[in-house]
Design a protein around this motif. Structure first.
Motif, PDB file in Angstrom:
ATOM      1  N   MET A 276       0.574  -1.336  -0.191  1.00 24.72           N
ATOM      2  CA  MET A 276      -0.134   0.320   0.399  1.00 24.72           C
ATOM      3  C   MET A 276       0.454   1.152  -0.122  1.00 24.72           C
ATOM      4  N   THR A 277       1.748   1.493   1.232  1.00 26.79           N
ATOM      5  CA  THR A 277       2.820   2.498   0.783  1.00 26.79           C
ATOM      6  C   THR A 277       3.745   2.521  -0.260  1.00 26.79           C
ATOM      7  N   ARG A 278       4.086   1.412  -1.445  1.00 23.12           N
ATOM      8  CA  ARG A 278       4.984   1.646  -2.510  1.00 23.12           C
ATOM      9  C   ARG A 278       3.875   1.517  -3.903  1.00 23.12           C
ATOM     10  N   SER A 279       2.728   1.368  -3.795  1.00 20.45           N
ATOM     11  CA  SER A 279       1.910   1.707  -5.126  1.00 20.45           C
ATOM     12  C   SER A 279       1.292   2.073  -5.547  1.00 20.45           C
ATOM     13  N   ASP A 280       0.329   2.008  -6.853  1.00 25.32           N
ATOM     14  CA  ASP A 280      -0.680   3.093  -7.210  1.00 25.32           C
ATOM     15  C   ASP A 280      -1.364   1.843  -7.291  1.00 25.32           C
ATOM     16  N   ARG A 281      -1.343   0.639  -6.804  1.00 19.36           N
ATOM     17  CA  ARG A 281      -2.520  -0.617  -6.971  1.00 19.36           C
ATOM     18  C   ARG A 281      -2.432  -0.683  -5.409  1.00 19.36           C
ATOM     19  N   ILE A 282      -3.573  -1.252  -5.513  1.00 17.12           N
ATOM     20  CA  ILE A 282      -4.278  -2.106  -4.194  1.00 17.12           C
ATOM     21  C   ILE A 282      -4.697  -3.931  -4.140  1.00 17.12           C
ATOM     22  N   VAL A 283      -4.595  -4.139  -3.779  1.00 14.80           N
ATOM     23  CA  VAL A 283      -5.688  -5.437  -4.148  1.00 14.80           C
ATOM     24  C   VAL A 283      -6.727  -5.533  -2.750  1.00 14.80           C
ATOM     25  N   LEU A 284      -7.492  -5.501  -2.407  1.00 12.22           N
ATOM     26  CA  LEU A 284      -8.049  -5.954  -1.358  1.00 12.22           C
ATOM     27  C   LEU A 284      -8.802  -6.748  -1.291  1.00 12.22           C
ATOM     28  N   ALA A 285      -9.854  -8.204   0.125  1.00 14.48           N
ATOM     29  CA  ALA A 285     -10.942  -8.442   0.109  1.00 14.48           C
ATOM     30  C   ALA A 285     -10.844  -8.844   1.338  1.00 14.48           C
ATOM     31  N   SER A 286     -12.068  -9.585   1.462  1.00 14.26           N
ATOM     32  CA  SER A 286     -12.900  -9.867   2.568  1.00 14.26           C
ATOM     33  C   SER A 286     -13.971 -11.027   2.808  1.00 14.26           C
ATOM     34  N   PHE A 287     -13.888 -11.450   3.570  1.00 12.17           N
ATOM     35  CA  PHE A 287     -15.042 -12.147   3.505  1.00 12.17           C
ATOM     36  C   PHE A 287     -15.704 -12.951   4.585  1.00 12.17           C
ATOM     37  N   SER A 288     -16.798 -13.066   4.984  1.00 12.18           N
ATOM     38  CA  SER A 288     -18.257 -12.687   6.297  1.00 12.18           C
ATOM     39  C   SER A 288     -18.032 -14.652   6.401  1.00 12.18           C
ATOM     40  N   LEU A 289     -18.159 -15.061   7.454  1.00 14.90           N
ATOM     41  CA  LEU A 289     -18.823 -15.993   7.587  1.00 14.90           C
ATOM     42  C   LEU A 289     -20.369 -16.132   8.454  1.00 14.90           C
ATOM     43  N   SER A 290     -20.864 -15.260   8.390  1.00 16.87           N
ATOM     44  CA  SER A 290     -22.189 -15.086   8.087  1.00 16.87           C
ATOM     45  C   SER A 290     -23.174 -15.388   7.503  1.00 16.87           C
ATOM     46  N   ASP A 291     -24.126 -15.672   8.194  1.00 16.82           N
ATOM     47  CA  ASP A 291     -25.473 -17.069   7.817  1.00 16.82           C
ATOM     48  C   ASP A 291     -26.014 -16.980   5.539  1.00 16.82           C
ATOM     49  N   ALA A 292     -25.892 -17.283   5.396  1.00 17.30           N
ATOM     50  CA  ALA A 292     -26.072 -16.679   3.499  1.00 17.30           C
ATOM     51  C   ALA A 292     -27.689 -15.732   3.529  1.00 17.30           C
TER      52      ALA A 292
END
Length: 151
Positions: free
Chosen positions: A83-99
């Motif tokens: 994040m501090t060295r680039s003009d590109r970032i990859v973000l990700a997340s997930f949830s364990l909640s019920d559908a």
């Protein structure tokens, strides 16, 4: 006579230094903005991964927040060093909640705080790398983004 020569040399040195300092490049103007990332799907979203870039290379990421969906309680995962060295970032997340608790439609999944330099109009590109359901199946989804300048 020697004293007058020293004074003139000093005056000349000060003038030269002033000229050099006045002609050096001034720092580029910068401003702060936010980029809201939205995953859009008719299927409840349990996991996602997005790549955000700025095509002109003028973006510096200064912070990342989670989105609106309460099932994604924490900010998305990302590489802090990249994040501090680039003009590109990859973000990700997930949830364990019920559908049944997962959101569908247009869901803001992250807000990226950005410092822009030089260019008045950023040229962002967001690419949805992956999106999935609570049971791990890939889903058909799109990514959209909205910006807001905080000048």
């Amino acid at each position: 006579m020697k004293r007058a020569a020293r004074v003139w040399k000093t005056v000349l040195a000060v003038l030269c230094a002033a000229m050099v300092l006045s002609t050096t490049a001034q720092p580029e103007a910068s401003y702060f903005t936010t980029v809201d990332l939205f995953v859009v799907s008719g299927t409840p979203v349990a996991a996602w991964q997005v790549e955000l870039t700025e095509r002109r290379g003028a973006m510096q990421i200064v912070g990342i927040e989670r989105g609106d969906d309460s099932t994604f309680r924490d900010p998305p995962y990302y590489d802090r060093v990249a994040m501090t060295r680039s003009d590109r970032i990859v973000l990700a997340s997930f949830s364990l909640s019920d559908a049944a608790q997962l959101q569908r439609g247009k869901v803001r999944v992250a807000r990226v705080h950005v410092r822009m330099t030089g260019t008045p109009e950023p040229d962002y590109e967001a690419r949805l790398v992956a999106a999935g359901t609570a049971d791990g199946r890939p889903i058909d989804a799109q990514i959209s983004l909205e910006t807001q300048t905080e000048r």
